[in-house]
Design an enzyme around this catalytic site. Structure first.
Site, PDB file in Angstrom:
ATOM      1  CD1 TRP B 323      -2.981   1.481   0.933  1.00  0.00           C
ATOM      2  CD2 TRP B 323      -1.368   2.397   2.191  1.00  0.00           C
ATOM      3  NE1 TRP B 323      -3.424   2.728   1.334  1.00  0.00           N
ATOM      4  CE2 TRP B 323      -2.452   3.312   2.108  1.00  0.00           C
ATOM      5  CE3 TRP B 323      -0.248   2.766   2.928  1.00  0.00           C
ATOM      6  CZ2 TRP B 323      -2.434   4.553   2.739  1.00  0.00           C
ATOM      7  CZ3 TRP B 323      -0.228   4.008   3.559  1.00  0.00           C
ATOM      8  CH2 TRP B 323      -1.327   4.887   3.458  1.00  0.00           C
ATOM      9  CG  HIS B 324       3.486   2.171   3.244  1.00  0.00           C
ATOM     10  ND1 HIS B 324       2.872   1.138   3.889  1.00  0.00           N
ATOM     11  CD2 HIS B 324       3.498   3.204   4.122  1.00  0.00           C
ATOM     12  CE1 HIS B 324       2.535   1.513   5.112  1.00  0.00           C
ATOM     13  NE2 HIS B 324       2.900   2.767   5.281  1.00  0.00           N
ATOM     14  N   GLY B 325       3.754   1.807  -1.369  1.00  0.00           N
ATOM     15  CA  GLY B 325       4.362   2.227  -2.625  1.00  0.00           C
ATOM     16  C   GLY B 325       4.598   1.078  -3.569  1.00  0.00           C
TER      17      GLY B 325
END
Lengths: 339, 477
Positions: B323-325
């Site tokens: 989700w972060h990247g």
């Protein structure tokens, strides 16, 4: 009651400012490292810590003699070839650690190619123009007995001094070049002297003073209104691909004449053609730094690009290598016992 | 617009009096909607359309889902919501990542794929508002909430500017009722709001940005720094990301309070955690609770046996990392934390984890300090992968650290790092002891507290004027 509330409010305010100062000193947030000397004007405070985080990252210190780099004493030892670098922020090099600066590269290159001990001293100062460089050389760098002095500059640096920092100025009096110290009696220097302890030592005061300077330069609308403000873009040496014509002033020409008979070299950062057009036949050796730097750029490595900030600025690590080696090639011929 | 910018402060100064002057839910709500879209358009007006599409789709899906008679129809609508929201997220955030990963995977077998690469701009906040709207449809599906009948109120829920671009990721059950009955803030909310905005800005600018400048330079060109300098930069990154994100969340909460809206707390002094489970109850609380409620529990949680519990935990953390990247480093970061959590669960052997330190004597304090340090070191190691540009950079930095070089100014690097750590710990320990983020206002002497707040905001504003603001680290997500 009201006065005690005001008193407590001020105590709260001052306690934050004091705590901020302590934090800035330990965390080295924008420490002051300049001073204004009545003799030299803007100069570096000896033995002060320096940290700079802009296009690059510098962490180092001013040596006990008041310049950057290893603390070579004023007296040059025998069998030592000494080079003095005089220039602006490109020479000062507060964008990367000392070991990667072109001063270090130049010193190492020369040491490898000569039997003599080689010392390269960095007298660069951000914001200097040619007049400031000349004065700094005459009043300070010369004390260190350099065999060769290299002025590292750009055609932008010629012309009248525009810095607002109080300092000595060159003047032509009856055709003779002299250095005036009239600034010591003027209001800006006197104001500085009144608050010198704070200005020279307080990071908090430096921060506030930098904010004031930005405001005075008219940058407040751009900073405050951001995208809503389209600022007039001033000529930026770092971004400009245009080289405007340069006209040397009388004082510039007088400095050239005076330096012509001495062990001097000029290194031109950019716009070499403008320099040639302005100066014509140079009275001392000139090194064109722009060509090798452009070649580096064309090979795919931009000598001014900093990935951390994604912006172009002063010479990066690759650029410093090229500058150091180019200067070494030019200087080596002057060293008596070159290999 | 960045929270740590003058233009945002001017924006607040403009909208707050207007908001207070307006009477009635309709006008207040419409005003918030307009200013929220203006706030988002300031980043890039082109993505306002995407925000609107996501809003309209989930509003309609929510209503139809609630009206649907059968479970099958509800489930189909839920999948439609997932498809639309995750589809948008996948396209803008992960398209090139998946293509490159496929290319790399096929490359292992010597096959070259002729694939399409798109130059896609990542819309700011897409990961945040996508999860927020998904939580709305999930909660309707589970019967926890009823859908709102007001498209305007729902649009404000999605686009509410204090938390639109960087969270906290709010739940409809908490935020929608507040946005459906907007009131002027109470005097207590105003005081707390002002304190949170000032302290949040101070944390973001004076700690996050100031430390981040060093971090950015060192991580951009690690070859030019010694082992000690790299370790210090990593520690400073742990400070930066916390101060940055916590500061931002505080500004968001403070702004919410000034509008009479209570947003959830997103951080609770995470570096004071004595175990990894506690860390995840204190770090990015809105995301970790979202992942627990909508992913971990949906996968079965701990209801399908021990092995399945661990698998669910790992999967949740892997996806949380992703989700972060769009980079394998985030997956590795998620995997590390998943591994830490699994190991902690194994060590607990069914016992409940400690979620807060209780002083029972010097031995308990020593034990706590040892555990907190271990937890921090585990988190710090994982931060290396989070911050490095890619997997090979992370490994290269580890190699450079392994060379054990000191550099020219080791004591200065250590003292700089210690200063930032010390400041963050001082703030967090005070918050923990007083059990409040608005601890400055807890001082009995309000004149003194006001002076402290005034000093903090003046210092911060002067620094902001001199130094170009750094974007919020989580904007890249």
């Amino acid at each position: 009651m009201k006065s005690s509330r005001t008193g407590w409010f001020l105590i709260g305010l001052i306690s934050v400012f004091s705590s901020a100062e302590i934090f800035f000193q330990i965390a080295e947030v924008d420490l002051p490292y300049h001073q204004i000397s009545p003799e030299l004007g803007k100069t570096l405070q000896p033995s002060s810590r320096v940290i700079m985080l802009k296009d690059g990252f510098y962490l180092g210190e001013v040596n006990q003699h008041g310049y950057l780099g290893p603390p070579y004493t004023p007296h040059r030892a025998a069998n030592t070839y000494r080079v003095a670098l005089v220039g602006d922020s490109y020479t000062e090099g507060l964008h990367l650690f000392e070991k990667y600066h072109f001063r270090t590269v130049l010193e190492r290159e020369l040491a490898d190619r000569t039997a003599m001990d080689v010392e390269v001293l960095n007298f660069g100062m951000g914001g200097f123009n040619f007049h400031d460089m000349y004065i700094y050389f005459r009043l300070f760098a010369e004390r260190f007995e350099p065999d060769l002095t290299i002025f590292v500059l750009s055609p932008d640096d010629f012309g009248e001094r525009t810095s607002v920092v109080p300092g000595p100025r060159p003047e032509l009096i009856d055709g003779e070049l002299e250095i005036s110290h009239a600034f010591v009696n003027e209001a800006p220097f006197r104001s500085y002297q009144m608050f010198q302890l704070l200005i020279d030592n307080s990071a908090f005061v430096k921060l506030t003073s930098n904010a004031w300077k930005q405001y005075v330069r008219g940058e407040a609308p751009r900073i405050v209104f951001d995208k809503f403000f389209k600022a007039f873009r001033r000529h930026d040496r770092n971004d400009a691909n245009t080289c405007e014509p340069v006209i040397l002033g009388e004082i510039d020409r007088a400095i050239f004449s005076e330096l012509a008979g001495e062990a001097t070299m000029l290194a031109v950062i950019d716009c070499f053609s403008s320099y040639e057009a302005a100066v014509g036949s140079s009275p001392f050796p000139v090194v064109d730094l722009s060509s090798p730097l452009n070649e580096l750029g064309q090979s795919g490595t931009d000598p001014r690009y900093w990935s951390a900030t994604d912006q172009r600025g002063h010479w990066n690590h690759a650029g410093q290598q090229v500058v150091g080696k180019t200067l070494a090639d030019a200087v080596i011929a002057k060293i008596p016992t070159a290999k | 617009m960045l929270f740590n910018s003058f233009v945002f402060l001017l924006f607040l100064a403009f909208i707050l009096p207007c908001f207070y002057a307006l009477r009635g839910q309709r006008y207040k709500s419409s005003f918030l909607l307009v200013v929220s879209y203006c706030f988002y358009a300031y980043w890039d007006w082109r993505f306002c359309g995407l925000l609107a599409v996501s809003t309209i789709c989930d509003f309609l899906i929510g209503r139809h889902m609630h009206a649907a008679k059968g479970h099958r129809e509800k489930r189909a609508l839920l999948f439609l919501s997932l498809l639309i929201n995750l589809g948008i997220l996948a396209f803008f955030k992960y398209f090139n990542f998946f293509i490159e990963s496929f290319e790399a995977a096929f490359g292992v077998f010597g096959w070259q794929l002729d694939t399409l690469h798109l130059n896609v701009i990542l819309p700011v906040g897409i990961s945040f508002y996508t999860f927020q709207t998904l939580s709305y449809t999930f909660d309707i599906y589970r019967g926890r909430i009823k859908p709102t009948n007001s498209i305007r109120d729902f649009a404000v829920f999605v686009a509410f500017f204090p938390q639109l671009v960087a969270g906290p990721i709010e739940r409809a059950a908490n935020l929608l009722p507040q946005l459906s009955s907007l009131k002027a803030p109470s005097s207590q909310q105003v005081k707390e709001g002002v304190v949170l905005v000032i302290t949040g800005l101070f944390l973001k600018v004076m700690v996050g940005d100031a430390s981040g400048r060093i971090v950015d330079h060192v991580f951009a060109q690690p070859d030019y720094y010694s082992s000690l300098e790299l370790v210090c930069a990593l520690v400073l990154f742990s400070v930066q990301i916390y101060a940055d994100f916590c500061g931002y969340s505080n500004i968001a909460r403070g702004t919410g309070k000034l509008l009479g809206v209570e947003l959830m707390q997103n951080f609770a002094q995470p570096y004071l955690s004595s175990n990894i489970t506690e860390f995840w109850r204190r770090w990015h609380i809105s995301l970790s609770s979202w992942l627990k409620d909508y992913l971990y529990i949906a996968l079965g949680g701990n209801r399908r046996g021990v092995t399945r519990t661990y698998i669910n935990l790992m999967l949740t953390m892997l996806l949380g990392g992703l989700w972060h990247g769009a980079n394998w480093t985030f997956v590795i970061w998620g995997a590390l934390h998943g591994g830490y959590l699994v190991i902690h669960k194994l060590l607990l052997q069914g016992r409940k984890p400690t979620l807060r330190f209780e002083y029972l004597g010097p031995t308990s304090l020593l034990s706590y300090l040892g555990k907190a340090l271990c937890t921090y070191l585990l988190v710090l190691f994982a931060w290396l992968f989070f911050r490095a540009a890619n997997w090979s950079d992370a490994l290269h930095i580890m190699d450079l650290i392994g060379e054990l070089t000191l550099g020219d100014y080791p004591t200065r690097f250590i003292s700089i790092t210690a200063a930032y750590i010390g400041l963050v710990l001082a703030i967090d320990i005070t918050r923990e002891r007083l059990d409040t983020e608005e601890f400055v206002w807890k001082l009995r002497n309000k004149a003194l507290a006001s002076g402290i707040l005034a000093g903090m905001i003046m210092t911060t504003l002067v620094y902001m004027f001199v130094q170009k603001p750094l974007p919020f680290v989580y904007f890249q997500f």
